[in-house]
Structures are given as C-alpha cells and as structure tokens.
Enzyme design. Structure first.
Site, PDB file in Angstrom:
ATOM      1  N   GLU D  51       0.815  -1.122  -0.025  1.00  0.00           N
ATOM      2  CA  GLU D  51      -0.032  -0.074   0.072  1.00  0.00           C
ATOM      3  C   GLU D  51       0.810   1.011   0.005  1.00  0.00           C
ATOM      4  OE1 GLU D  51      -0.169  -2.410   2.177  1.00  0.00           O
ATOM      5  OE2 GLU D  51      -0.459  -1.611   4.134  1.00  0.00           O
ATOM      6  N   ASN D  52       2.221   1.094   0.074  1.00  0.00           N
ATOM      7  CA  ASN D  52       3.022   2.165   0.383  1.00  0.00           C
ATOM      8  C   ASN D  52       3.370   2.713  -1.371  1.00  0.00           C
ATOM      9  OD1 ASN D  52       4.454   0.135   0.517  1.00  0.00           O
ATOM     10  ND2 ASN D  52       6.241   1.195   1.083  1.00  0.00           N
TER      11      ASN D  52
END
Lengths: 230, 222, 230, 222
Positions: D51-52
């Site tokens: 998700e980064n």
C-alpha cells in the site's frame, strides 16, 4: 527565465513557519522524509504545531521523521494513521505524551488521510468513503447510503505548510521521486499554502522528462538544496 | 474619429499581459484571451496552463513542425516550454478546482455587475458545450474577462443580470474590453481605465449597469 | 511470466461488448482516441450505447472520435462536456439527433466529468464540487454549504467498458502516454469493469521505467496491438 | 501426538497461496500473510501490491543489496519484479478503495462469525495504529484472514462478536488457521478443511461460534 526561490539553508527556507502552524510532513517508514527541514524547525524550537504525517517512528526504526518534533515537545496535535509502532515494549515519546494528555491525536485510516489531503489540494469540499464504516473510525461522522452501500463523510485536510522531499527538481519546481520515497509527498505538495521541498539538486528547466514529472511546479513554492543523505 | 476607434484585440491582450505578475500560473481561454500569450513579460515567470494537461504552453509551432499529440484546449497545435510538463485531466482539473491558477483570462458573451459570467451557450441554439469553462471560472483565484465591449449589433454585453445560461456566478474580478478596464467590486462596477479619446459617458452608454468612475481614472496605457 | 491478453484484432478484443453497454472513450480533440476500437464497434453495429467521452468532433475536425458511433446511429445517450463544436454553421450528426430527441445528452463540466470518473475508479461514493454552483449545472443537484462555501453533490460515474489509447504498454498492462494524448485515458482506465487499450506495441515486462508508469497494469484487462496511426 | 500439532505458519501460507488465481493482484499484511509471497505459483500472474505505492513486490533483497528507498508497508526492504511499478499513496489507496485488489491476506486479533475483523488495537494499550488496514479490509474484493486459531493462552480468536475495536465490519470471506479453513457465509461459519489428525469437535472446542461442518470436509492439502 526566472524560477522558484532556491535556498541552501533549511533554517532560512522555514524561517516564516510560525508557532501553532499546521504542517504536513511527507514520508513513510522513514523514506522520503524531509529530515533537514524538520531538524531546522526543531532547532528553532517552534512550538504548538499540528503535524499531519503518516507515521512516527519515535526512535523505533533507524529512520528520522516528524517524531523528532514530538520528542522536542513542539507538537500539540498529530494527525496520522500510524502514530505508534506495533510493539508496545518501549513506548515512544508520542505514546507517553499522549497517555499523559499532553498531545492530541486524530487517528485516520491511511487511505482516508491521503484522500482528505488530496481533496484539500483538488478543491473538493468533502467526499464519501466506504473505509471505516462500522468501526471506531466512523464515530461522530455522517453516514450516508449511496447505491445501497454505507459511506462516511470526510472533509478536506489542508495545511499552512507542507514539508516534503523529492528526488530531483528543476528550477520551475517540477519534481520526481524515487521508488517508495514518493508516498505522501506529491499529495501533500498540493494541499498547503506553502510547499517547501528538500531536494539534492535544482536542475535547469527542461532537464526532467515532461511526461515523467510527478509534481507539476505549480504546487511548489520553495526548493531547499540539501546534499547527501540528510 | 481615429481616437474614437475601439482598441484592437492585440492592445486588449497587451493590457492584460501587463497585469500578470512574476510567478503566476495563467489559463487562457479560446480566442482573444489566447493572444495574451504573445505579450508575456520575458523578465517574469508566467506559466501558461492548458486544461487538457499541459503546464508551460509555449509559442505556436512553425508550420510543418506540429506535434500531432500536443495541443491546447481548443485543439490547436502548441509547443512546450523547457520546464513544461504534462498530465491527465484528473490532475489538470485538480489544479483548476483547487485554486492553484493565479488567473484565468476568459472570453464572455455576457458579464453581470455582480461578476456573473455567461460564455458557453447561445440559448437560441438549444444545446451548448461547456468544456472546462465552469471549472476554470469557479476555480481560478482571479477571473479576467477579455471581450469586445458590445455585441456586433452594438448591444451591451455588460448587464445588470445575464440572460444567457451562466458559466459561473459571481466569479469575474475584472473586465478588459476594447473600450475600458472595469473592476468588479462588492459595491459595483468601477471604471478604472478608458480607451484614448473616449469619455466615461460614452462607455456608460454602452454598458447596462451603472458604472462608478474611479477618482484615479486614466487612459489605457501599455 | 504470463501477462495480459494481447489481441491483434480490434473486433475480437471488443466482441463481448453488448448492445446497451455504457462505454467510456478516451481522447480530447482527437488526440489519444482509440480509433481502431471505435471502428470495430461501429462495424459490428452494436446499438443502444451510452457513451462517456469528453468531446465529439462530428466531422468538424480532421480527427476521428466517438462521433463515428453517433453517426452510425448506435448511441442512445452521450455524457460529455463538449458534445458540439463552437460553430453552429454545420450542425453535426449529434446536434441533429439531439434536436430530434433521438439521442439523450448529459452535459457536465469537464472537471466534474473527470472527477466523477475518478470517484468511480477510486471507490469514492460521491463528492462535493464548487464547479457549477448557481449555473444550469446545479439543476437537480444537492447543494451543501461547507466551511461557508456552496458545493454541488456529484456521484461516481462508472462504465462497463473503457476503450482507451496509450503510447506504450508492457505485457503486464502498464501504460504510458504521449504529450496531450494522455487526457482522460488514465482516469477512464480505472473506472470500467473491463478496460481495453489500443496501443502500438506490448513491450516485455521491465521495458518501462517503473517510476514513469502512468497507468498501473492492475487497471488493464486487454491490450490490442494496432500499428501505425489508426 | 505428532498428528495433533497445529500446522506450521509456512503450511498455512502455502495453503493460502493455492487459492490465488492467474491474473490476481494481492495485498499481503505484515507477519504470517507476508510468507504467502514465498509460495506463489510460478505459472500464474500473481502480482503483490504494497500500500505504500509498490505494485509488483519481488523477493527480499540479498543482504547488502537493499535499496534504501524501496520497502513494503512494514518498512522492510523489498525488490521490484520486472514490470512492477511505483506510485504515491493517493493512487495506491484509489486502487484499494476502488476494489481493484482481488484479495487481501490479513492477520487478525479477532474475527467474528459475521466476518468482522479486529486486527489493529489491543484495548488495554489505549492507543493503536490503524495504518492501511481499514482501507484494505473494506476495499479488497476478498479478505482472507491468516492467523493462529487461538491466542497463546488458548483462547478462541474466532468469536461471536469481536471485543476489540474493529478494522472492518463484515469484510472477511475466509479464515485460514493452523487448524482449519473456514468460509464466512451468510448462514454462518463453514468448516471446509481441517488439519491432519484433528476432528471437527476439537476445532469447534477452540472456536466460540457454532461451526457448520461441510459435507465435503477434507484434510488441508497442499
């Protein structure tokens, strides 16, 4: 052609940030953090700050981030998704201050945090997200059923200043980032009255591929040249 | 009567160009507003935004040198300045809606004394194209209208109320015509500058709402 | 490593688009339009379509776009910001059909159009925009005052299929665009159940700079190789 | 008693990897879920999302070969597969919220029979970090929980109602533990697979809500 103001002294570039300001700080797990700008702010001792940032290491990782402002006692409120490390074995400065009621926390899901920042930058007055329905993140928030599904209403989240870090800049303020050091930086760049960018070089106009620019220069007010790893 | 001729479009464009400040980002509408790009101050950083995803629009390309993929919002071929950059519509209208543009220069069919803008539809046609006009009119920090002071038939285009469908309500900050420069203020329309050889009464006669005449009224100069 | 399905025949790549489908079509003033996919659809004669696209040239410019579906009588409804050319001297097929009540129009400000598409792709249930307040674009829409300013409520705009065009693709469906041919294409790619991309080449995985990819392959279902300018 | 040992974490990860279909995009949580990456089917296109802003997470880098700017959501150094790509959080969570991920494999503190997930906060600590968990739990098309069947103290983690603060309500589709594979259905929890040497009664004894036993109950196989 003229360009954006370029500073070599982080203290000078951040000299007009007043006590009590709301400041966005880019970075994720230490990558893409404008460490030199944070240190300058800490050394000046500007207090009462509201800090918008994804996470605070608090010395739990080898990386520096906005936790250094918390540790210096300069922060009144934190808006974040990951303010404390998973392990509780050594409480961070933030966790201690929060427990003592000396620092306020607005805890937001990471996607809600970044979308609220985007909304502020993109002129959106508010939006509905499915994230957090039926959880503590829904507390106090308007619920609306749209097309049979529940959503929470979220407001834009702007700031006075955004302190961000980029990999390369040109003199018009166009920015590119490296690998996962991009994270919150381009979104925060859009949402503050003044966006200040820590970068290693300010290249001549035309040095960046115009199709690969991630942050258009319109979002950037100041460049700060900081060599090396700081 | 030469002194009585309205100003040429180019002079209106030059006058607007003088308003642009160092560091400003500017969106230029189709037609007269586009001419402003020809008179940008070279000692200032003024960057032209085109809503189809171009920041840093440069001069028109030489004939035969057009890039088929590079155009402005009107579809005309353009060039990119060094340091220009490209993006999609989502980002471009985030810039617009998010109030990052310092000024938009837009054409108009009608402007009201309250700063309403109508520039997208002739009601008699029954259908119109809005394009990016409504977003730009509402999103830019300042909206300057560039237009002829009256219609070809001599009817006022500056009205108490617009009769055509609006592009934006209360969005116009200043009106630059071939006769005058008029600021839109909460108190009403303020006549600040006037074309050489024209009198405030003559401008008023071609304007529906009452104009306040600035105590510092001066000729339009370049 | 396997990759996305790659077609060389536009007709085959669009064979499952049914009559009555809602289809997004990328492009702006003729640039970045998936012309080969549109022609395939027209040649199959799929009718009753709802077309979401920014503009329709209708033969007014030298460029081809979704107007070719309108001219073939295949379109029931158009959702667009610029459906007719500024000049009224030669009415287009769309203008004639619309006047005769044979084609429906939902006219949207360009920024509202693209943001509604983004909302559909990004899971946003709805949003408030300042665009159009006090104009005909506010008709029938909820008005909400947020922080002292009026906004209009807008819903997400999804589609069954997105037909888009990219400059280069890799076999995992990652896309880059060229110049102003980017326009609506990357946003539409996110908002349809099936996104079909017209492109000249499908490069090996790793051929594109990972930091310069504009459309991540997760949004792409099919690639269609179409050589030359079509 | 060997047949009675719970399955090792690696076996749970291998079992989940078998669920992944060609063309799927997958987000893996910290801990046990991350192990799933080690058992991806090489003949299928399964792309790991972090998700980064990383799509196409590859194997962990060799020691000394870490790229300081390339990490997963837990901050650990990772690599990028050929054809991987990078973006910011706004795009990454548009992907998540927009239901483009085929499956998220998440750890859990508690799961309810209604599919509620609690995995971010021990109430006794008074403060927690949610990170991207709430977005992922709600946004992925399917949520698979990977966890030990009980706490270290032997208390059930599969409950009628979660007592800890929720990450998502009604979001879990299946639970993969070191004892069982359990589907969450509108009718309740369905025990589909069981660790070798265990009986449904023994699994039920370690589970608070009533389990329906699938008529096709089978041993967990790899």
């Amino acid at each position: 052609m003229p360009g954006k103001p370029v500073f070599s002294d982080p203290a000078q570039a951040t000299a007009d940030i007043p006590a009590g300001a709301t400041i966005m700080v880019g970075g994720f797990t230490g990558r893409g953090v404008p460490v030199a700008l944070l240190r300058a702010l800490r050394d000046r001792g500007v207090g009462g700050l509201t800090i918008v940032t994804n996470d605070l290491s608090g010395g739990w990782s080898p990386w520096e981030d906005a936790a250094l402002l918390v540790e210096a006692g300069l922060v009144r409120k934190v808006i974040a998704s990951f303010p404390i490390p998973g392990s509780a074995s050594t409480p961070t400065a933030f966790e201690r201050l929060h427990r003592e009621g000396k620092i306020e926390l607005e805890l937001l899901p990471q996607g809600t945090l970044v979308e609220r920042i985007r909304a502020a930058g993109a002129g959106i007055g508010g939006f509905y997200t499915p994230t957090g329905v039926g959880t503590p993140f829904a507390e106090g928030k308007e619920v609306r059923v749209i097309d049979g599904q529940e959503y929470l209403f979220e407001l834009p989240l702007p700031a006075d200043f955004a302190l961000i870090r980029a990999h390369r800049a040109d003199v018009l303020g166009n920015l590119v980032y490296r690998r996962a050091a991009r994270n919150f930086n381009p979104t925060m760049a859009t949402a503050a009255r003044v966006t200040i960018v820590q970068v290693e070089e300010a290249l001549p106009a035309g040095a960046l591929d115009p199709e690969a620019v991630v942050t258009p220069g319109i979002y950037v007010q100041r460049l700060v040249l900081v060599g090396g790893a700081a | 009567m030469t002194g009585r001729a309205p100003l040429p479009r180019e002079v209106v464009a030059m006058r607007i160009a003088r308003e642009l400040e160092d560091g400003w980002y500017v969106n230029l509408g189709i037609g007269l507003p586009t001419l402003v790009a020809n008179y940008l101050p070279p000692d200032k950083l003024v960057v032209i935004h085109s809503e189809n995803g171009v920041l840093g629009v440069g001069p028109a390309p030489e004939l035969g040198q057009e890039d088929p993929d590079l155009c402005n919002a009107g579809g005309q071929p353009v060039t990119l300045i060094p340091g220009g950059c490209l993006f999609g519509h989502a980002e471009s209208f985030a810039i617009i809606r998010g109030r990052h543009l310092d000024v938009a220069v837009l054409g108009a069919l009608q402007v009201s004394e309250g700063g309403d803008l109508a520039n997208w539809m002739l009601p008699q046609r029954g259908v119109g194209s809005i394009g990016g006009g409504a977003d730009i009119a509402r999103g830019a920090k300042r909206v300057y209208v560039a237009m002829e002071h009256t219609t070809r038939e001599g009817e006022p285009k500056i009205l108490r109320q617009c009769s055509y469908p609006l592009t934006g309500r209360g969005v116009v900050n200043a009106i630059f015509t071939d006769l005058a420069v008029i600021r839109v203020s909460p108190q009403g329309l303020l006549l600040e500058e006037i074309a050489p050889g024209w009198t405030p009464e003559e401008v008023q006669a071609r304007t529906e709402p009452r104009l306040m005449v600035s105590p510092a009224l001066r000729e339009i100069r370049l």
